[in-house]
Structure formats: structure tokens, C-alpha cells
Scaffold this active site. Structure first.
Site, short mmCIF file in Angstrom:
data_model
loop_
_atom_site.label_atom_id
_atom_site.label_comp_id
_atom_site.label_asym_id
_atom_site.label_seq_id
_atom_site.Cartn_x
_atom_site.Cartn_y
_atom_site.Cartn_z
CB THR A 23 -0.89 -0.01 1.26
OG1 THR A 23 -1.53 1.26 1.39
CG2 THR A 23 -0.09 -0.25 2.53
CE1 TYR B 92 -3.30 -2.59 5.77
CE2 TYR B 92 -3.19 -0.25 5.22
CZ TYR B 92 -3.25 -1.58 4.82
OH TYR B 92 -3.23 -1.89 3.49
CE LYS C 164 0.00 -4.56 2.94
NZ LYS C 164 -0.43 -5.90 2.40
P1 NAD Z 1 -9.72 -7.11 2.44
O1 NAD Z 1 -9.61 -6.61 3.83
O2 NAD Z 1 -10.97 -6.87 1.66
O3 NAD Z 1 -9.51 -8.70 2.47
C1 NAD Z 1 -8.45 -9.33 3.08
C2 NAD Z 1 -8.49 -10.80 2.66
O4 NAD Z 1 -7.43 -11.50 3.30
C3 NAD Z 1 -9.79 -11.51 3.00
O5 NAD Z 1 -10.19 -12.33 1.92
C4 NAD Z 1 -9.41 -12.34 4.20
O6 NAD Z 1 -10.23 -13.51 4.38
C5 NAD Z 1 -7.96 -12.68 3.90
N1 NAD Z 1 -7.17 -12.96 5.10
C6 NAD Z 1 -7.05 -12.15 6.19
N2 NAD Z 1 -6.24 -12.74 7.10
C7 NAD Z 1 -5.82 -13.90 6.55
C8 NAD Z 1 -4.96 -14.94 6.99
N3 NAD Z 1 -4.37 -14.88 8.18
N4 NAD Z 1 -4.73 -15.98 6.17
C9 NAD Z 1 -5.34 -16.05 4.95
N5 NAD Z 1 -6.18 -15.12 4.49
C10 NAD Z 1 -6.42 -14.06 5.28
O7 NAD Z 1 -8.46 -6.63 1.63
P2 NAD Z 1 -8.32 -5.60 0.40
O8 NAD Z 1 -8.76 -4.26 0.82
O9 NAD Z 1 -8.91 -6.20 -0.81
O10 NAD Z 1 -6.73 -5.57 0.26
C11 NAD Z 1 -6.02 -6.65 -0.32
C12 NAD Z 1 -4.53 -6.35 -0.24
O11 NAD Z 1 -4.25 -5.16 -0.97
C13 NAD Z 1 -4.01 -6.13 1.17
O12 NAD Z 1 -2.73 -6.69 1.26
C14 NAD Z 1 -3.95 -4.62 1.30
O13 NAD Z 1 -2.96 -4.22 2.23
C15 NAD Z 1 -3.59 -4.22 -0.12
N6 NAD Z 1 -4.05 -2.88 -0.53
C16 NAD Z 1 -5.36 -2.53 -0.36
C17 NAD Z 1 -5.80 -1.28 -0.82
C18 NAD Z 1 -7.24 -0.85 -0.68
O14 NAD Z 1 -7.58 0.28 -1.06
N7 NAD Z 1 -8.15 -1.69 -0.19
C19 NAD Z 1 -4.89 -0.41 -1.42
C20 NAD Z 1 -3.54 -0.81 -1.56
C21 NAD Z 1 -3.15 -2.05 -1.13
O1 TDX Z 2 -16.42 6.37 8.10
C1 TDX Z 2 -15.41 6.88 7.60
N1 TDX Z 2 -15.29 8.23 7.54
C2 TDX Z 2 -14.20 8.87 7.03
O2 TDX Z 2 -14.13 10.11 7.02
C3 TDX Z 2 -14.33 6.08 7.04
C4 TDX Z 2 -14.42 4.59 7.05
C5 TDX Z 2 -13.25 6.74 6.51
N2 TDX Z 2 -13.15 8.08 6.52
C6 TDX Z 2 -11.95 8.73 5.95
C7 TDX Z 2 -10.64 8.22 6.47
C8 TDX Z 2 -9.72 8.37 5.27
O3 TDX Z 2 -9.20 9.68 5.22
O4 TDX Z 2 -11.96 8.41 4.55
C9 TDX Z 2 -10.63 8.17 4.07
C10 TDX Z 2 -10.58 6.77 3.48
O5 TDX Z 2 -10.71 5.87 4.55
P1 TDX Z 2 -10.68 4.27 4.34
O6 TDX Z 2 -11.68 3.90 3.31
O7 TDX Z 2 -10.75 3.64 5.70
O8 TDX Z 2 -9.24 4.07 3.66
P2 TDX Z 2 -7.75 4.45 4.13
O9 TDX Z 2 -7.64 4.59 5.60
O10 TDX Z 2 -7.32 5.61 3.29
O11 TDX Z 2 -6.97 3.11 3.69
C11 TDX Z 2 -7.29 2.44 2.44
O12 TDX Z 2 -6.35 2.74 1.45
C12 TDX Z 2 -5.09 2.13 1.51
C13 TDX Z 2 -7.41 0.94 2.64
O13 TDX Z 2 -8.31 0.66 3.68
C14 TDX Z 2 -6.08 0.31 2.89
O14 TDX Z 2 -6.21 -1.10 3.00
C15 TDX Z 2 -5.17 0.65 1.75
O15 TDX Z 2 -3.90 0.13 2.00
#
Ligand code: NAD
Ligand code: TDX
Length: 359
Positions: A140, A165, A169
């Protein structure tokens, strides 16, 4: 031999966390685009993992699901012995910043220990013949910390994580590079900005707001809503992972971003406008639900990715404008209310009460 198998040799790939938001889009892309590959999805199915995300590829002949935990060393070793993986694409993680503030050790366990266990098992399996093997770690932009009003994160920006978090990472990224430098493990890393799109768990900003707007619930904006994130459509992230996996250089990292910065409050207002139209509400009606709440502790002000390296070296760029992607996303949530109901029953209610009602 088909044309495809001449240019792309068959691969057995373990995708960890393939049942999640981003993981499910990555699995779908790989299963459909590379019929000669065998995609093994290893997922513990925590609250964030959902088999319904992969209903359409569940029966594909080149896809297998394995329920398992990446912190279970014996299970991971067994899987390497059983499948002889050529590559790992590692997405499994605890991913929500607010949950990391409530329960930091769960993040250390899965994100740090789990990654080290995967690396250890891959090294044991591959050390005699690392040729053609690859450990791809999905990370991330949050590892870089918080930007002021100016500037961008590049691949050279020093790590400065500020939440449990992002610290977990960042630590996992360091372990990946440690295996590269110490053991010569073939690795690649990518650091992506905030994703949005279908199957996004409604604890994160965009799907939470869509769900609350629909149900006339308060829209909890942290602090003043001035924090900035750089948003990327999830299918563009999956395409970037495909590109980097096949064409990236071993030992390198690539930033992935949307060139698309938005203040939180502007996104919430945009969503309110889109949903007023779709739900036949009076313009401005949904925006009345906006409620400013206590800020997230240590809330990073701004993230913005410079994805020039990925664009120049590998030719990737985002495909969608934000407004178009957001509208597609709203349509998906409105058309998939069964999915939303299933993931917001039970434990979600306890989490919601802890995060938004009791504080
Ligand atoms: P998410 O939270 O939606 O899902 C996490 C997944 O990992 C789930 O399917 C869960 O069952 C699995 N998991 C959790 N713990 C586990 C364990 N111990 N063993 C096996 N499986 C396990 O995740 P996401 O938001 O789709 O993110 C996926 C990846 O991408 C993560 O590594 C996250 O750090 C990275 N990432 C996410 C974002 C974002 O905006 N969501 C952005 C950049 C990077
Ligand atoms: O209820 C809310 N109100 C609010 O103001 C929530 C859930 C979030 N926020 C704000 C916090 C952040 O500034 O919105 C922004 C986005 O929040 P999230 O959706 O929780 O994302 P963020 O904390 O930016 O992290 C996300 O992007 C990078 C993902 O959850 C991570 O997994 C990824 O690595």
C-alpha cells in the site's frame, strides 16, 4: 501446443487473500485471461473474505480454492509440497486502518508473521531452483506516511508509516526485500493507492457511505473531511498487478495510483449527488445526512502516488475517470443488495457500534 502456451509457460500460482475485495478481481482476471495457468486461492475467509465474490469463476477448471491461514506454517508448507507453486501473489492481510487502531496485534500477526511464513515456505520450496519463480507482494501507499499539501510518493520516498496497519504493511515490505537481498528470493513489490469498486467491504469510506445514504443513516465524516486520498478503480489495480507480475523486474518495486486526488468531503458530496439522482430524491436531500465525527487518531492528511515508473517502463495507466467509476460502483451496490445484507449482518453490526456509536 497453443500460441498462448508458447509465449506464456503454464504456471501454478498461489494467490493469497483471493476471496477479498482486490483479491477477487485479481483471481477473476488471471483465471479468465490465462486458461493455461492454475490459480490456487488460499484464503482464511475472515470477515473480509467472501466466497460470493468469486461465484462466477468458482467452477473454472483452472481454479482451486483452499481455505487456510497464512500464519499456519505447517499448512503453508503442505500446500507448497502439494502444488509445487511457481509463484505467489500475496494479498491476504488485515486491511482496515480503524480496525488496526482497535486491535493492532491481529495486524502484526497476519501482515508481518503471515508474510514471513509465506516467504520462508517459498524459499524452502524454491531454493534449489529459483529460476522462473516469483513472490509478488501487494502493498500500500500508506507505508510512505502522510504528505503535506504538495508532493507525491515515488518509489524512492522513505518509509514513514503512522498507523498499526501501515506499520505492519511496511514491515512486511521490509521482510520481502530481506528475503531478496539475503536469500536471493525472486520478489516484486507494488504499493497502491486507495481502491474503489464492486465487492468493497462496507467498512471503508466509499461503500460505507453508499450503504448509509441508501438507508438514510448519518454519513460519518472524520474531522473536517479535508483529508485527501488518491483513488483507483479496483479493476485497474488488478490490471496493474497482471502487468507487473508478467513484465516487472525482479527485486524492484512499483507504485500504482490513479492520478486522482479527492478530499473525503468532496467524495461524500459527489456520492450524495449520484444517489439522489438514482434514488429519485430531491437534489441535496442525501447531503443532509453528512455528520462530522471525531477524527481518526493519527489520521494521515494526504496520499498521492507518482505512478510514472509503472507508466513509462511497463505502459500501464488507469482506464476510468473517477465519476464514471463511482457511478458504476453505486450501480453495483444498488443491484447487489443481497451481497451487502449478507456482509453487514452479524459481526458488522458489532464493529459499527464500536467504531461509530459508542465513541
Ligand atoms: P480485504 O480486507 O478486503 O480482504 C483481506 C483478505 O485476506 C480476505 O479475503 C481475508 O479472508 C484474507 N485474510 C485475512 N487474514 C488472513 C490470513 N491470516 N490468512 C489467509 N487469508 C487471510 O483486503 P483488500 O482491501 O482487498 O486488500 C487486499 C490487499 O491489498 C491487502 O494486502 C492490502 O494491504 C492491499 N491494498 C489494499 C488497498 C485498498 O484500497 N483496499 C490499497 C492498496 C493495497
Ligand atoms: O467512516 C469513515 N469516515 C471517514 O471520514 C471512514 C471509514 C473513513 N473516513 C476517511 C478516512 C480516510 O481519510 O476516509 C478516508 C478513506 O478511509 P478508508 O476507506 O478507511 O481508507 P484508508 O484509511 O485511506 O486506507 C485504504 O487505502 C489504503 C485501505 O483501507 C487500505 O487497506 C489501503 O492500503
Amino acid at each position: 501446443m497453443s500460441t498462448q502456451s508458447k509465449t506464456i509457460p503454464p504456471k501454478i500460482i498461489m494467490v493469497t487473500g483471493g476471496a477479498c475485495f482486490i483479491g477477487s478481481h485479481v483471481v477473476r482476471l488471471l483465471v479468465n485471461k490465462y486458461p493455461g495457468y492454475h490459480i490456487v486461492n488460499l484464503d482464511a475467509l475472515t470477515y473480509a473474505g467472501n466466497m460470493a465474490n468469486l461465484k462466477d469463476v468458482g467452477k473454472a477448471p483452472n481454479y482451486t480454492f483452499e481455505k487456510g491461514d497464512i500464519t499456519d506454517e505447517a499448512r503453508i508448507r503442505e500446500l507448497f509440497e502439494q502444488y509445487h507453486f511457481d509463484a505467489v501473489i500475496h494479498l491476504a492481510a488485515e486491511s482496515h486502518v480503524d480496525r488496526s487502531i482497535m486491535d493492532p496485534l491481529a495486524f502484526v500477526k497476519t501482515n508481518v508473521l503471515g508474510t514471513a511464513i509465506l516467504l520462508h515456505a517459498a524459499h524452502a520450496a524454491w531454493k534449489k531452483d529459483p529460476a522462473g519463480k516469483l513472490f509478488y507482494h501487494v502493498s500500500t501507499d500508506e507505508v510512505y506516511g502522510s504528505l503535506g499539501k504538495e508532493g507525491f510518493f515515488t518509489e524512492e520516498t522513505p518509509y514513514d508509516p503512522r498507523s498499526p496497519y501501515s506499520a505492519s504493511k511496511a514491515s512486511s515490505d521490509h521482510f520481502v526485500m530481506a528475503w531478496y537481498h539475503t536469500y536471493g528470493m525472486p520478489v516484486i513489490l507494488s504499493n497502491c493507492s486507495n481502491n474503489y469498486g464492486s465487492n468493497h467491504f462496507p467498512e471503508k469510506l466509499i461503500p460505507l457511505m453508499i450503504n448509509n445514504i441508501l438507508h438514510h443513516k448519518p454519513l460519518p465524516v472524520y474531522g473536517k473531511g479535508e483529508n485527501v486520498r488518491d483513488w483507483l478503480f479496483v479493476e485497474d489495480h488488478a490490471r496493474a498487478i497482471d502487468t507487473i507480475f508478467h513484465h516487472g523486474k525482479t527485486g524492484e518495486k512499483y507504485n500504482i495510483g490513479g492520478f486522482n486526488e479527492w478530499k473525503n468531503i468532496d467524495i461524500v458530496n459527489l456520492l450524495c449527488g449520484i444517489m439522489d439522482k438514482k434514488l429519485g430524491r430531491t437534489p441535496g436531500e442525501s447531503a443532509q445526512l453528512i455528520t462530522y465525527v471525531k477524527d481518526r487518531p493519527g489520521h494521515d492528511l494526504r496520499y498521492a502516488i507518482d505512478a510514472t515508473k509503472l507508466n513509462k517502463e511497463l505502459g500501464w495507466k488507469p482506464s476510468l475517470q473517477f465519476e464514471e467509476g463511482l457511478e458504476k460502483t453505486v450501480d453495483w451496490y444498488l443491484a447487489n443488495q443481497d451481497w451487502v445484507k449478507a456482509v453487514t449482518s452479524g459481526d458488522y453490526q458489532n464493529y459499527y457500534a464500536e467504531q461509530y456509536v459508542k465513541r
